[in-house]
Motif scaffolding. Structure first.
Motif, PDB file in Angstrom:
ATOM      1  N   GLY A  86       0.836  -1.188   0.000  1.00  0.00           N
ATOM      2  CA  GLY A  86       0.000   0.000   0.000  1.00  0.00           C
ATOM      3  C   GLY A  86       0.871   1.238   0.000  1.00  0.00           C
ATOM      4  O   GLY A  86       2.111   1.151  -0.090  1.00  0.00           O
ATOM      5  N   PRO A  87       0.276   2.437   0.100  1.00  0.00           N
ATOM      6  CA  PRO A  87       1.055   3.678   0.080  1.00  0.00           C
ATOM      7  C   PRO A  87       1.991   3.769   1.280  1.00  0.00           C
ATOM      8  O   PRO A  87       1.636   3.371   2.395  1.00  0.00           O
ATOM      9  CB  PRO A  87      -0.015   4.773   0.130  1.00  0.00           C
ATOM     10  CG  PRO A  87      -1.281   4.116  -0.297  1.00  0.00           C
ATOM     11  CD  PRO A  87      -1.181   2.709   0.161  1.00  0.00           C
ATOM     12  N   VAL A  88       3.195   4.296   1.060  1.00  0.00           N
ATOM     13  CA  VAL A  88       4.137   4.525   2.152  1.00  0.00           C
ATOM     14  C   VAL A  88       4.254   6.007   2.481  1.00  0.00           C
ATOM     15  O   VAL A  88       4.891   6.386   3.465  1.00  0.00           O
ATOM     16  CB  VAL A  88       5.534   3.957   1.825  1.00  0.00           C
ATOM     17  CG1 VAL A  88       5.478   2.455   1.682  1.00  0.00           C
ATOM     18  CG2 VAL A  88       6.124   4.603   0.568  1.00  0.00           C
ATOM     19  N   MET A  89       3.629   6.846   1.672  1.00  0.00           N
ATOM     20  CA  MET A  89       3.656   8.284   1.882  1.00  0.00           C
ATOM     21  C   MET A  89       2.500   8.698   2.771  1.00  0.00           C
ATOM     22  O   MET A  89       1.331   8.465   2.448  1.00  0.00           O
ATOM     23  CB  MET A  89       3.552   9.013   0.537  1.00  0.00           C
ATOM     24  CG  MET A  89       3.566  10.521   0.646  1.00  0.00           C
ATOM     25  SD  MET A  89       5.176  11.130   1.141  1.00  0.00           S
ATOM     26  CE  MET A  89       4.797  12.861   1.407  1.00  0.00           C
ATOM     27  N   THR A  90       2.818   9.287   3.918  1.00  0.00           N
ATOM     28  CA  THR A  90       1.763   9.757   4.820  1.00  0.00           C
ATOM     29  C   THR A  90       0.908  10.804   4.111  1.00  0.00           C
ATOM     30  O   THR A  90       1.423  11.702   3.456  1.00  0.00           O
ATOM     31  CB  THR A  90       2.382  10.363   6.080  1.00  0.00           C
ATOM     32  OG1 THR A  90       3.200   9.367   6.706  1.00  0.00           O
ATOM     33  CG2 THR A  90       1.325  10.819   7.046  1.00  0.00           C
ATOM     34  N   ILE A 114      13.139   6.965   6.566  1.00  0.00           N
ATOM     35  CA  ILE A 114      13.730   7.644   5.413  1.00  0.00           C
ATOM     36  C   ILE A 114      12.896   7.332   4.179  1.00  0.00           C
ATOM     37  O   ILE A 114      12.563   6.170   3.921  1.00  0.00           O
ATOM     38  CB  ILE A 114      15.177   7.182   5.190  1.00  0.00           C
ATOM     39  CG1 ILE A 114      16.034   7.497   6.421  1.00  0.00           C
ATOM     40  CG2 ILE A 114      15.768   7.830   3.949  1.00  0.00           C
ATOM     41  CD1 ILE A 114      17.421   6.880   6.362  1.00  0.00           C
ATOM     42  N   LEU A 115      12.548   8.360   3.415  1.00  0.00           N
ATOM     43  CA  LEU A 115      11.848   8.191   2.145  1.00  0.00           C
ATOM     44  C   LEU A 115      12.842   8.324   1.003  1.00  0.00           C
ATOM     45  O   LEU A 115      13.540   9.333   0.902  1.00  0.00           O
ATOM     46  CB  LEU A 115      10.722   9.220   2.020  1.00  0.00           C
ATOM     47  CG  LEU A 115       9.568   9.029   3.008  1.00  0.00           C
ATOM     48  CD1 LEU A 115       8.693  10.273   3.069  1.00  0.00           C
ATOM     49  CD2 LEU A 115       8.733   7.811   2.641  1.00  0.00           C
ATOM     50  N   CYS A 116      12.917   7.283   0.175  1.00  0.00           N
ATOM     51  CA  CYS A 116      13.934   7.214  -0.886  1.00  0.00           C
ATOM     52  C   CYS A 116      13.273   6.968  -2.237  1.00  0.00           C
ATOM     53  O   CYS A 116      12.337   6.170  -2.336  1.00  0.00           O
ATOM     54  CB  CYS A 116      14.908   6.063  -0.630  1.00  0.00           C
ATOM     55  SG  CYS A 116      15.749   6.069   0.935  1.00  0.00           S
ATOM     56  N   GLY A 117      13.793   7.601  -3.262  1.00  0.00           N
ATOM     57  CA  GLY A 117      13.372   7.289  -4.614  1.00  0.00           C
ATOM     58  C   GLY A 117      13.901   5.933  -5.036  1.00  0.00           C
ATOM     59  O   GLY A 117      14.992   5.529  -4.650  1.00  0.00           O
ATOM     60  N   ALA A 118      13.111   5.204  -5.822  1.00  0.00           N
ATOM     61  CA  ALA A 118      13.517   3.900  -6.335  1.00  0.00           C
ATOM     62  C   ALA A 118      13.272   3.884  -7.839  1.00  0.00           C
ATOM     63  O   ALA A 118      12.129   3.963  -8.285  1.00  0.00           O
ATOM     64  CB  ALA A 118      12.740   2.774  -5.652  1.00  0.00           C
ATOM     65  N   GLY A 119      14.334   3.810  -8.601  1.00  0.00           N
ATOM     66  CA  GLY A 119      14.223   3.838 -10.054  1.00  0.00           C
ATOM     67  C   GLY A 119      15.419   4.535 -10.647  1.00  0.00           C
ATOM     68  O   GLY A 119      16.239   5.125  -9.928  1.00  0.00           O
ATOM     69  N   VAL A 120      15.546   4.463 -11.945  1.00  0.00           N
ATOM     70  CA  VAL A 120      16.670   5.082 -12.633  1.00  0.00           C
ATOM     71  C   VAL A 120      16.543   6.597 -12.500  1.00  0.00           C
ATOM     72  O   VAL A 120      15.620   7.209 -13.032  1.00  0.00           O
ATOM     73  CB  VAL A 120      16.716   4.664 -14.118  1.00  0.00           C
ATOM     74  CG1 VAL A 120      17.870   5.353 -14.822  1.00  0.00           C
ATOM     75  CG2 VAL A 120      16.850   3.148 -14.239  1.00  0.00           C
ATOM     76  N   GLY A 121      17.463   7.179 -11.756  1.00  0.00           N
ATOM     77  CA  GLY A 121      17.387   8.591 -11.412  1.00  0.00           C
ATOM     78  C   GLY A 121      17.264   8.813  -9.922  1.00  0.00           C
ATOM     79  O   GLY A 121      17.377   9.953  -9.451  1.00  0.00           O
ATOM     80  N   GLY A 122      17.019   7.741  -9.162  1.00  0.00           N
ATOM     81  CA  GLY A 122      16.993   7.823  -7.700  1.00  0.00           C
ATOM     82  C   GLY A 122      16.081   8.917  -7.177  1.00  0.00           C
ATOM     83  O   GLY A 122      14.944   9.095  -7.622  1.00  0.00           O
TER      84      GLY A 122
END
Length: 501
Positions: A86-90, A114-122
Motif C-alpha cells: 500500500g502507500p508509504v507516503m503519509t 527515510i523516504l527514498c526514490g527507487a528507479g533510474v534517477g533515484g
C-alpha cells in the motif's frame, strides 16, 4: 575458503531451496545506485573511457508530455511504493495492492524513517527539484573538513548547474490562480521587510504554461509531484547525467538489480552479491559480480546499510569503526500553515518555488495538492543539525536499522518554528514532522574523516569508494542536499579517476 569453493557451496545451497543458481560476472567498474552521486560517477567514468556497470534496484520511469508515468498523490496505485502492499507516503488515501517495484521506498527506522526514490534517477524522480547552493558560512559549518569553498563555488557547483540548468519560477506565473499559495508566502516574507527568493528548479517552465493553457493534463501546476512529475518537464538524472553516460556506449544501467551484500575477496577484488528481481520482488536470477573498482552511490540509506552489514558479517575486514555513524536528517522540518482569514486554495501550483534564506536557515513554501480547499499549505525548514543518528546491524533482519531520537534536533526545530512564526505571525502552525518522523534527505553513515578520506576512498580498502550523501555528516548547509552531493561527486572523481583508468 576460496571464492570459487564458496560460490559452489552457495549454488548447491540455493538449489536445495529452489533459488536460481549463482552466476559469475566480471566487470571493470561497478557503480551501485543512480542517484546524484552514482549518476555523476557513471558519467565521469564514461568520459574517462572506463566500461562501467551501474546497478539500479528499480525501474525506468520515462516521463513524456501528456503521459501518465507516475501516480497521483490522492489516487495512488502500485507504482507509488517500493515492494509494499500500500502507500508509504503519509497523507495518501488508504489503498491496497500486490507489492510492486514502485517509485518510493520507506526505510523504517527507530525514531526516524527515510523516504527514498527507487528507479533510474533515484531521488531526482521524487524530489521537488530545489537546486540550491549553500551560503559560505553554512557550507563551512556543515561540510567535512578540507572542503575548499572557493573551488565549490567557482567550479563544482557550476558544473552541476550547467547540466541541470535550474531556473526560478517566472515572475508572471506567481500571479496566476494556481500559484496563489506561493504568492501568499512571498508577500508574507516581503511584508516583514525580508527578501524572498525564487528557488532554482531544474525544469522547463514552458511545460507549466502548457498545463495552464489546457494543452497538457496538470501535474506541476497542481503540485502533484510527490510520486514523480508527469509531462517530462523536470531534468531528472535519467535524462541528463545518465543519458549522456549511456550514449557513450561504455555505461550499462542494469535495472531490477537488488544488491544484497558487498565483499572483499582475498585477492583484493570486490564482490557484489545481487538478486535480479521481477517487478513483484521475486528472485529471478542471482549473480556474483567481481570488479576492481566499486563505487557506492546508493544514497546514505543504501550505502550505509551495505557497509554496516559488511562490517558486522566480516565480509570486508578492517572497515573503520565510524561506519554507520554521524548520520543526520539535514535538519528537515515540515509545518502545516493555515493563514487566518485567507486561503491558499486547493491543488496548489508547484514545485516548491518560493522561500526565504538566512546564513544557516532556509524556509521554503511547499505546495499541497489537496483536491479540496482545506485552507492549509506547508512550509519546509532546513537547518544545521548535529549528526547523532546511527545505523546498527540487526542480525534477525540481516539489515542495518537507523536509530534517531527527537531530542537530537529539538533545538533546531524550535529555531525553525520561531522563524516561521516571525514571518507568518498568528497563523496556525502544526509541526507535521513530530507525528510523521521522516526525511527525504538522509546524510552520513560513511563520512569523510571517520570512514573515508577527503575524496571518498574508504580507508584501507583499495578500490572501494563512497560517492553519495553518506559522505556528509548530517546536513548540507541549510538547503536541499542534491546540488552539494553532485558537486562533491564531481570534486572527488577528479582525484579518483587517475587511479581507475
Amino acid at each position: 575458503m576460496s571464492l570459487r569453493r564458496r560460490t559452489v557451496l552457495k549454488a548447491l545451497g540455493a538449489a536445495a531451496v529452489g533459488l536460481p543458481a549463482i552466476e559469475d560476472e566480471r566487470r571493470r567498474a561497478v557503480v551501485i545506485g543512480t542517484g546524484f552521486g552514482g549518476s555523476v560517477t557513471a558519467l565521469r567514468l564514461a568520459r574517462a573511457g572506463v566500461p562501467t556497470l551501474v546497478l539500479e534496484r528499480g525501474l525506468r520511469w520515462p516521463a513524456r508530455p501528456g503521459g501518465n508515468t507516475f501516480p497521483r498523490l490522492f489516487a495512488p496505485d502500485k507504482r507509488a511504493s517500493w515492494l509494499a502492499p500500500g502507500p508509504v507516503m503519509t497523507g495518501s488515501p488508504l489503498a491496497a495492492w500486490a507489492p510492486y517495484t514502485g517509485v518510493l521506498e520507506r526505510v523504517r527506522g527507530r525514531g526516524m524513517d527515510i523516504l527514498c526514490g527507487a528507479g533510474v534517477g533515484g531521488g531526482s524522480l521524487v524530489y521537488h527539484g530545489m537546486t540550491i547552493q549553500p551560503s559560505e558560512e553554512a557550507f563551512a559549518r556543515s561540510m567535512p573538513p578540507g572542503m575548499d569553498w572557493t573551488a565549490f563555488d567557482q567550479d563544482f557547483y557550476r558544473r552541476v548547474a550547467s547540466k541541470l540548468r535550474p531556473a526560478p519560477i517566472p515572475r508572471d506565473l506567481l500571479g496566476v490562480r494556481q500559484y496563489r499559495a506561493a504568492k501568499m508566502f512571498h508577500d508574507q516574507v516581503s511584508g516583514k521587510g525580508l527578501r524572498p527568493f525564487r528557488v532554482p528548479l531544474p525544469m522547463d517552465w514552458d511545460v507549466v504554461r502548457r498545463e495552464l493553457r489546457g494543452e497538457l493534463p496538470p501535474s506541476y501546476s497542481t503540485g502533484d509531484v510527490i510520486y514523480g512529475a508527469n509531462n517530462a518537464g523536470k531534468r531528472t538524472l535519467d535524462v541528463t547525467y545518465l543519458a549522456e553516460a549511456e550514449a557513450t556506449g561504455l555505461v550499462h544501467v542494469q535495472t531490477l538489480t537488488l544488491v544484497r551484500d558487498i565483499e572483499r575477496a582475498k585477492d583484493g577484488r570486490w564482490v557484489v552479491h545481487v538478486d535480479r528481481i521481477t517487478t513483484g520482488g521475486r528472485v529471478a536470477a542471482r549473480k556474483r559480480i567481481v570488479t576492481d573498482a566499486l563505487f557506492l552511490g546508493a544514497g546514505s540509506a543504501g550505502t550505509t546499510r551495505l557497509l554496516v552489514k559488511a562490517k558486522a558479517k566480516n565480509l570486508i575486514p578492517d572497515l573503520p569503526d565510524g561506519v554507520g555513524k554521524h548520520w543526520g536528517n539535514n535538519g528537515d522540518r515540515i509545518f502545516a500553515w493555515t493563514p487566518p482569514g485567507d486561503s491558499p486554495g486547493a491543488l496548489q501550483g508547484g514545485p516548491a518555488c518560493v522561500g526565504v534564506r538566512e546564513p544557516t536557515l532556509t524556509i521554503i513554501h511547499g505546495p499541497v495538492p489537496f483536491p479540496l480547499d482545506l485552507g492549509t499549505t506547508s512550509l519546509i525548514g532546513f537547518g544545521l543539525v548535529e549528526p547523532l543518528g546511527e545505523f546498527r546491524y540487526d542480525a534477525g533482519k540481516d539489515d542495518a536499522v537507523l536509530y534517531w531520537k527527537q531530542e537530537y534536533d529539538a533545538r533546531l526545530t524550535t529555531a525553525i518554528r520561531d522563524r516561521i512564526t516571525g514571518i507568518v505571525g498568528g497563523s496556525l502552525l502544526i509541526d507535521t514532522t513530530r507525528f510523521d518522523t521522516t526525511t527525504y534527505h538522509p546524510l552520513g553513515g560513511a563520512v569523510i574523516g571517520a570512514v573515508c578520506d577527503r575524496y571518498g576512498r574508504v580507508r584501507d580498502q583499495r578500490g572501494l569508494y563512497v560517492t553519495d550523501g553518506a559522505l556528509i555528516p548530517g546536513s548540507t548547509g541549510a538547503c536541499n542536499p542534491s546540488m552539494t552531493i553532485a558537486a562533491l561527486a564531481e570534486r572527488n572523481m577528479d582525484a579518483i579517476l587517475p587511479e581507475v583508468i
